[in-house]
Design a protein around this motif. Sequence first.
Motif, PDB file in Angstrom:
ATOM      1  N   UNK A  48       0.848  -1.188   0.000  1.00  0.00           N
ATOM      2  CA  UNK A  48       0.000   0.000   0.000  1.00  0.00           C
ATOM      3  C   UNK A  48       0.890   1.247   0.000  1.00  0.00           C
ATOM      4  N   UNK A  49       0.593   2.180  -0.881  1.00  0.00           N
ATOM      5  CA  UNK A  49       1.334   3.445  -0.921  1.00  0.00           C
ATOM      6  C   UNK A  49       0.642   4.404   0.046  1.00  0.00           C
ATOM      7  N   UNK A  50       1.422   5.023   0.928  1.00  0.00           N
ATOM      8  CA  UNK A  50       0.823   5.925   1.907  1.00  0.00           C
ATOM      9  C   UNK A  50       1.536   7.270   1.878  1.00  0.00           C
ATOM     10  N   UNK A  51       0.814   8.269   2.349  1.00  0.00           N
ATOM     11  CA  UNK A  51       1.408   9.601   2.441  1.00  0.00           C
ATOM     12  C   UNK A  51       0.761  10.353   3.597  1.00  0.00           C
ATOM     13  N   UNK A  52       1.590  11.022   4.379  1.00  0.00           N
ATOM     14  CA  UNK A  52       1.116  11.864   5.481  1.00  0.00           C
ATOM     15  C   UNK A  52       1.273  13.324   5.094  1.00  0.00           C
ATOM     16  N   UNK A  53       0.169  14.033   5.065  1.00  0.00           N
ATOM     17  CA  UNK A  53       0.262  15.478   4.857  1.00  0.00           C
ATOM     18  C   UNK A  53       0.970  16.085   6.066  1.00  0.00           C
ATOM     19  N   UNK A  54       1.802  17.097   5.852  1.00  0.00           N
ATOM     20  CA  UNK A  54       2.518  17.710   6.976  1.00  0.00           C
ATOM     21  C   UNK A  54       1.540  18.247   8.022  1.00  0.00           C
TER      22      UNK A  54
END
Length: 117
Positions: A85-91
């Motif tokens: 799974x590709x994940x990303x956390x917004x700052x």
Amino acid sequence: MSPSGPYKLVTVNTAPDRARRLIGRVVEAVKDKYTIIHAANVDNEEDVPAVVKAVQPDVLFTASMWSPEQSQRIRDGAQEIVPGLKTYALPQGLQVDKGPDAVVEHILEKLPSIIEG
């Protein structure tokens, strides 16, 4: 050339209407390059595993209201359920500090590396 995808996206945001609006803007802006389906929003950390298991997303974003520790925990848990799974956390604080336009711009800037990286 047709857009790549479709990519199922799950957002983790305590403001579901805002998540839908902002992701709607992103989806519209990238529709020539990517087909993104905003499959679900989860408004609390506890429900993430069940939603991830049900939806089997390709991408998961945590919104800027989560601390880096919370966001990491949410993303790690989701990746245990859906390996790869590709994940990303917004700052943290981006929405509060700079507003919704900055959030959309930030996602648009990072999206190619998230999807293709």
